[in-house]
Design a protein around this motif. Structure first.
Motif, PDB file in Angstrom:
ATOM      1  N   THR A  38      51.210  70.498  50.978  1.00  0.00           N
ATOM      2  CA  THR A  38      51.660  69.363  50.344  1.00  0.00           C
ATOM      3  C   THR A  38      51.562  68.626  50.592  1.00  0.00           C
ATOM      4  O   THR A  38      51.619  67.514  49.107  1.00  0.00           O
ATOM      5  CB  THR A  38      52.191  70.027  49.136  1.00  0.00           C
ATOM      6  OG1 THR A  38      54.278  69.319  50.126  1.00  0.00           O
ATOM      7  CG2 THR A  38      53.453  71.472  49.132  1.00  0.00           C
ATOM      8  N   GLY A  39      51.385  67.464  51.465  1.00  0.00           N
ATOM      9  CA  GLY A  39      51.073  65.761  51.452  1.00  0.00           C
ATOM     10  C   GLY A  39      52.694  65.464  51.905  1.00  0.00           C
ATOM     11  O   GLY A  39      52.979  64.540  51.286  1.00  0.00           O
ATOM     12  N   LYS A  55      54.965  61.603  48.764  1.00  0.00           N
ATOM     13  CA  LYS A  55      53.865  62.391  48.463  1.00  0.00           C
ATOM     14  C   LYS A  55      52.406  61.746  48.958  1.00  0.00           C
ATOM     15  O   LYS A  55      52.070  60.515  48.709  1.00  0.00           O
ATOM     16  CB  LYS A  55      53.355  63.409  47.491  1.00  0.00           C
ATOM     17  CG  LYS A  55      54.201  64.502  47.894  1.00  0.00           C
ATOM     18  CD  LYS A  55      53.782  65.107  46.374  1.00  0.00           C
ATOM     19  CE  LYS A  55      54.102  66.628  45.964  1.00  0.00           C
ATOM     20  NZ  LYS A  55      54.032  67.431  45.008  1.00  0.00           N
ATOM     21  N   PRO A  57      48.304  61.981  49.891  1.00  0.00           N
ATOM     22  CA  PRO A  57      47.129  63.576  50.166  1.00  0.00           C
ATOM     23  C   PRO A  57      46.548  63.430  51.057  1.00  0.00           C
ATOM     24  O   PRO A  57      46.533  62.465  51.844  1.00  0.00           O
ATOM     25  CB  PRO A  57      46.225  62.386  48.218  1.00  0.00           C
ATOM     26  CG  PRO A  57      47.327  62.401  47.809  1.00  0.00           C
ATOM     27  CD  PRO A  57      48.133  61.071  48.836  1.00  0.00           C
ATOM     28  N   SER A  74      46.603  61.476  58.079  1.00  0.00           N
ATOM     29  CA  SER A  74      45.909  62.335  57.255  1.00  0.00           C
ATOM     30  C   SER A  74      44.457  62.837  58.094  1.00  0.00           C
ATOM     31  O   SER A  74      43.807  61.955  57.998  1.00  0.00           O
ATOM     32  CB  SER A  74      45.350  61.436  56.522  1.00  0.00           C
ATOM     33  OG  SER A  74      44.674  61.790  55.809  1.00  0.00           O
ATOM     34  N   ARG A  77      41.738  63.025  55.375  1.00  0.00           N
ATOM     35  CA  ARG A  77      41.471  61.590  55.032  1.00  0.00           C
ATOM     36  C   ARG A  77      40.989  60.519  56.024  1.00  0.00           C
ATOM     37  O   ARG A  77      40.218  59.678  56.009  1.00  0.00           O
ATOM     38  CB  ARG A  77      42.111  60.505  54.167  1.00  0.00           C
ATOM     39  CG  ARG A  77      42.414  61.136  52.733  1.00  0.00           C
ATOM     40  CD  ARG A  77      43.722  61.105  52.058  1.00  0.00           C
ATOM     41  NE  ARG A  77      43.643  59.007  51.541  1.00  0.00           N
ATOM     42  CZ  ARG A  77      44.446  58.560  51.781  1.00  0.00           C
ATOM     43  NH1 ARG A  77      45.659  58.856  51.177  1.00  0.00           N
ATOM     44  NH2 ARG A  77      43.835  57.089  51.381  1.00  0.00           N
TER      45      ARG A  77
END
Length: 105
Positions: A38-39, A55, A57, A74, A77
């Motif tokens: 869910t980040g 949160k 992403p 991340s 990303r």
């Protein structure tokens, strides 16, 4: 679910989280939970109360820095992010590959 256990293994408390991920022990009995599907990054105090929750992403794993910002890997990303307690990205670094763990020395 995150469980707090006594030294003898007795359950002291539990809190529900959104997804599986990494857990980091912090000073004063706090814990940092990175919920990778869910980040969501959540810091709980020793009583199980939410101290920080936001949160990012693509967040996979977070660690808290000495200045109380967070360093976040991340994977999707391909970045390392420095984030403040409110969840605002204050610095961003490109990382080759797909980082899934991050640590601070």
């Amino acid at each position: 679910v995150v469980l707090w256990l006594s030294p003898t293994g007795q359950e002291l408390k539990r809190v529900a989280v959104d997804s599986a991920g990494a857990i980091e022990a912090l000073p004063k009995g706090h814990i940092l939970v990175s919920q990778n599907s869910t980040g969501r990054i959540t810091q709980f105090d020793a009583e199980g109360n939410i101290v920080t929750d936001f949160k990012i992403p693509g967040a996979w794993m977070a660690t808290r820095l000495p200045d109380e910002h967070f360093l976040i890997a991340s994977k999707t990303r391909q970045k390392m992010l420095k984030v403040n307690r409110e969840g605002k990205v204050v610095a961003e670094y490109d990382v080759p590959g797909h980082p899934h763990a991050i640590h601070w020395r």
